[in-house]
Design an enzyme around this catalytic site. Structure first.
Site, PDB file in Angstrom:
ATOM      1  N   ASN A  67       0.869  -1.185   0.000  1.00 27.34           N
ATOM      2  CA  ASN A  67       0.000   0.000   0.000  1.00 27.34           C
ATOM      3  C   ASN A  67       0.905   1.234   0.000  1.00 27.34           C
ATOM      4  O   ASN A  67       1.465   1.595   1.029  1.00 27.34           O
ATOM      5  CB  ASN A  67      -0.897  -0.024   1.248  1.00 27.34           C
ATOM      6  CG  ASN A  67      -1.762   1.217   1.350  1.00 27.34           C
ATOM      7  OD1 ASN A  67      -1.859   1.997   0.404  1.00 27.34           O
ATOM      8  ND2 ASN A  67      -2.409   1.394   2.499  1.00 27.34           N
TER       9      ASN A  67
ATOM     10  N   LYS B 200       0.056   4.213  -0.418  1.00 26.24           N
ATOM     11  CA  LYS B 200      -0.655   5.386   0.136  1.00 26.24           C
ATOM     12  C   LYS B 200      -0.441   6.614  -0.760  1.00 26.24           C
ATOM     13  O   LYS B 200      -0.302   6.473  -1.969  1.00 26.24           O
ATOM     14  CB  LYS B 200      -0.215   5.645   1.576  1.00 26.24           C
ATOM     15  CG  LYS B 200      -0.288   4.400   2.451  1.00 26.24           C
ATOM     16  CD  LYS B 200      -0.165   4.706   3.904  1.00 26.24           C
ATOM     17  CE  LYS B 200      -0.080   3.407   4.685  1.00 26.24           C
ATOM     18  NZ  LYS B 200      -0.152   3.597   6.118  1.00 26.24           N
TER      19      LYS B 200
ATOM     20  N   HIS C 131      -9.562   0.682   4.661  1.00 21.29           N
ATOM     21  CA  HIS C 131      -8.297   0.919   5.371  1.00 21.29           C
ATOM     22  C   HIS C 131      -8.581   1.852   6.547  1.00 21.29           C
ATOM     23  O   HIS C 131      -9.419   2.747   6.461  1.00 21.29           O
ATOM     24  CB  HIS C 131      -7.278   1.544   4.423  1.00 21.29           C
ATOM     25  CG  HIS C 131      -5.903   1.589   5.005  1.00 21.29           C
ATOM     26  ND1 HIS C 131      -5.521   2.541   5.919  1.00 21.29           N
ATOM     27  CD2 HIS C 131      -4.830   0.769   4.831  1.00 21.29           C
ATOM     28  CE1 HIS C 131      -4.273   2.306   6.281  1.00 21.29           C
ATOM     29  NE2 HIS C 131      -3.827   1.241   5.642  1.00 21.29           N
TER      30      HIS C 131
ATOM     31  N   GLU D 282      -7.122   4.292   7.601  1.00 24.34           N
ATOM     32  CA  GLU D 282      -6.975   5.721   7.292  1.00 24.34           C
ATOM     33  C   GLU D 282      -8.206   6.272   6.588  1.00 24.34           C
ATOM     34  O   GLU D 282      -8.376   7.488   6.492  1.00 24.34           O
ATOM     35  CB  GLU D 282      -5.692   5.945   6.471  1.00 24.34           C
ATOM     36  CG  GLU D 282      -4.466   5.808   7.361  1.00 24.34           C
ATOM     37  CD  GLU D 282      -3.207   5.331   6.659  1.00 24.34           C
ATOM     38  OE1 GLU D 282      -3.132   5.411   5.420  1.00 24.34           O
ATOM     39  OE2 GLU D 282      -2.301   4.854   7.369  1.00 24.34           O
TER      40      GLU D 282
ATOM     41  N   GLU E 168      -5.708  -5.344  10.272  1.00 24.51           N
ATOM     42  CA  GLU E 168      -4.772  -4.247  10.494  1.00 24.51           C
ATOM     43  C   GLU E 168      -5.133  -3.528  11.786  1.00 24.51           C
ATOM     44  O   GLU E 168      -5.985  -2.624  11.783  1.00 24.51           O
ATOM     45  CB  GLU E 168      -4.835  -3.263   9.325  1.00 24.51           C
ATOM     46  CG  GLU E 168      -4.426  -3.856   8.000  1.00 24.51           C
ATOM     47  CD  GLU E 168      -3.745  -2.818   7.118  1.00 24.51           C
ATOM     48  OE1 GLU E 168      -2.608  -3.060   6.721  1.00 24.51           O
ATOM     49  OE2 GLU E 168      -4.333  -1.759   6.872  1.00 24.51           O
TER      50      GLU E 168
ATOM     51  N   GLY F  79       1.842   2.106  10.835  1.00 22.43           N
ATOM     52  CA  GLY F  79       2.762   3.240  10.731  1.00 22.43           C
ATOM     53  C   GLY F  79       3.373   3.673  12.057  1.00 22.43           C
ATOM     54  O   GLY F  79       3.943   4.756  12.145  1.00 22.43           O
TER      55      GLY F  79
ATOM     56  N   SER G  69       3.086  -2.219  10.520  1.00 20.79           N
ATOM     57  CA  SER G  69       4.518  -2.173  10.827  1.00 20.79           C
ATOM     58  C   SER G  69       5.239  -3.494  10.550  1.00 20.79           C
ATOM     59  O   SER G  69       6.083  -3.929  11.332  1.00 20.79           O
ATOM     60  CB  SER G  69       4.739  -1.713  12.275  1.00 20.79           C
ATOM     61  OG  SER G  69       4.236  -0.401  12.453  1.00 20.79           O
TER      62      SER G  69
HETATM   63  C1  PEP Z   1      -0.913   0.034   5.956  1.00 22.95           C
HETATM   64  O1  PEP Z   1      -1.025   1.233   5.768  1.00 22.95           O
HETATM   65  O2  PEP Z   1      -1.744  -0.732   5.476  1.00 22.95           O
HETATM   66  C2  PEP Z   1       0.192  -0.427   6.770  1.00 22.95           C
HETATM   67  C3  PEP Z   1       0.162  -1.641   7.216  1.00 22.95           C
HETATM   68  O3  PEP Z   1       1.199   0.484   7.033  1.00 22.95           O
HETATM   69  P1  PEP Z   1       2.602   0.180   7.768  1.00 22.95           P
HETATM   70  O4  PEP Z   1       3.140  -1.090   7.174  1.00 22.95           O
HETATM   71  O5  PEP Z   1       3.444   1.359   7.456  1.00 22.95           O
HETATM   72  O6  PEP Z   1       2.290   0.042   9.213  1.00 22.95           O
END
Ligand code: PEP
Length: 253
Positions: free
Chosen positions: A9, A11, A96, A98, A171, A177, A216
């Protein structure tokens, strides 16, 4: 046997040139390695067509980061399933965190359910449907209740012909993040709970639906997360923006 899937992703990052360079670097390596898992990259929508052109004919699938739940009409700024398919998308991330939680989006489960249904009734894209609890919900021991609700509400009236029709991504919001990765045990417990819900909804098909972990993931922690019995790969944010770290995660499958 579920084949693992690693999805990137990107983003709202990278330029057009940076997106094309990154997918070209991934392609070069993955064409040579023939990975043992499926690989998908989800660039910003405006670069999707350019990325899909570079990925065409390779093992790399391309996905979008969002879609609207109606096929067409007066929805300024939105894009439909057909539009995404037209420009080379074969997956789309839905729900997601976000988009669920960030100021200005607040997409609720009813809206996300409409998106999943729109994608599946069209039939050309595979939704990657994201679920996950906030830190507050985890601290209040509400993780399982939240996951049950998000799975059931997100999949209302969703019929599946095959386990390949949808992917679920667990997630935890607190892990995205932040560098605070779920432990392999926390991830497995959540995935096992999601699997139970999928089984209740879809019987044996539910056993074969892929459940990705996101939050992460790094080259260092990927292998232990992916070794959990119900972790079928990952949805990768920050570590997907560099070819070397994303490839290391792909290899960890
Ligand atoms: C994501 O945005 O789906 C995600 C898992 O981000 P990160 O790997 O940076 O935590």
């Amino acid at each position: 046997m579920r084949r693992k899937l690693v999805a990137a992703n990107w983003k709202m990052n990278l330029t057009r040139a940076g997106s094309v360079d990154l997918v070209a670097a991934l392609r070069k390596q993955l064409d040579a390695e023939a990975p043992r898992c499926d690989v998908v990259v989800c660039p910003p929508t405006v670069y999707l067509e350019a990325v899909a052109a570079v990925a065409s004919g390779s093992c790399i699938g391309v996905g979008a980061q969002n879609v609207f739940g109606e096929p067409k009409g007066a929805f300024t700024g939105e894009v439909s399933v057909e539009m995404l398919s037209d420009i080379g998308s074969s997956y789309v991330i839905i729900g997601h965190s976000e988009r669920r939680h960030t100021i200005g989006h607040h997409e609720d489960d009813a809206m996300l359910n409409a998106k999943v249904r729109a994608v599946l009734s069209d039939g050309r894209l595979v939704p990657i449907h994201c679920v996950g609890e906030t830190l507050g919900e985890r601290k209040e021991s509400r993780t399982e209740r939240v996951l049950t609700y998000q799975i059931r509400a997100g999949l209302i009236d969703v019929q599946l012909q095959s386990s390949q029709g949808i992917v679920i991504a667990y997630e935890p919001v607190w892990a995205i993040g932040t560098g605070q990765t779920a432990t392999p045990e926390q991830a497995q417990a959540a995935h096992m709970h999601i699997r139970k819900e999928l089984r209740a909804l879809y019987g044996r098909i539910g056993d074969e639906i892929r459940i990705l972990y996101g939050g992460s993931v790094t080259p260092e922690n990927a292998a232990t997360l992916f070794a959990q019995p119900d972790v079928d790969g990952g949805l990768i944010g920050g570590a997907s923006l560099k070819a070397d770290s994303f490839l290391a995660i792909v290899r960890a499958t």
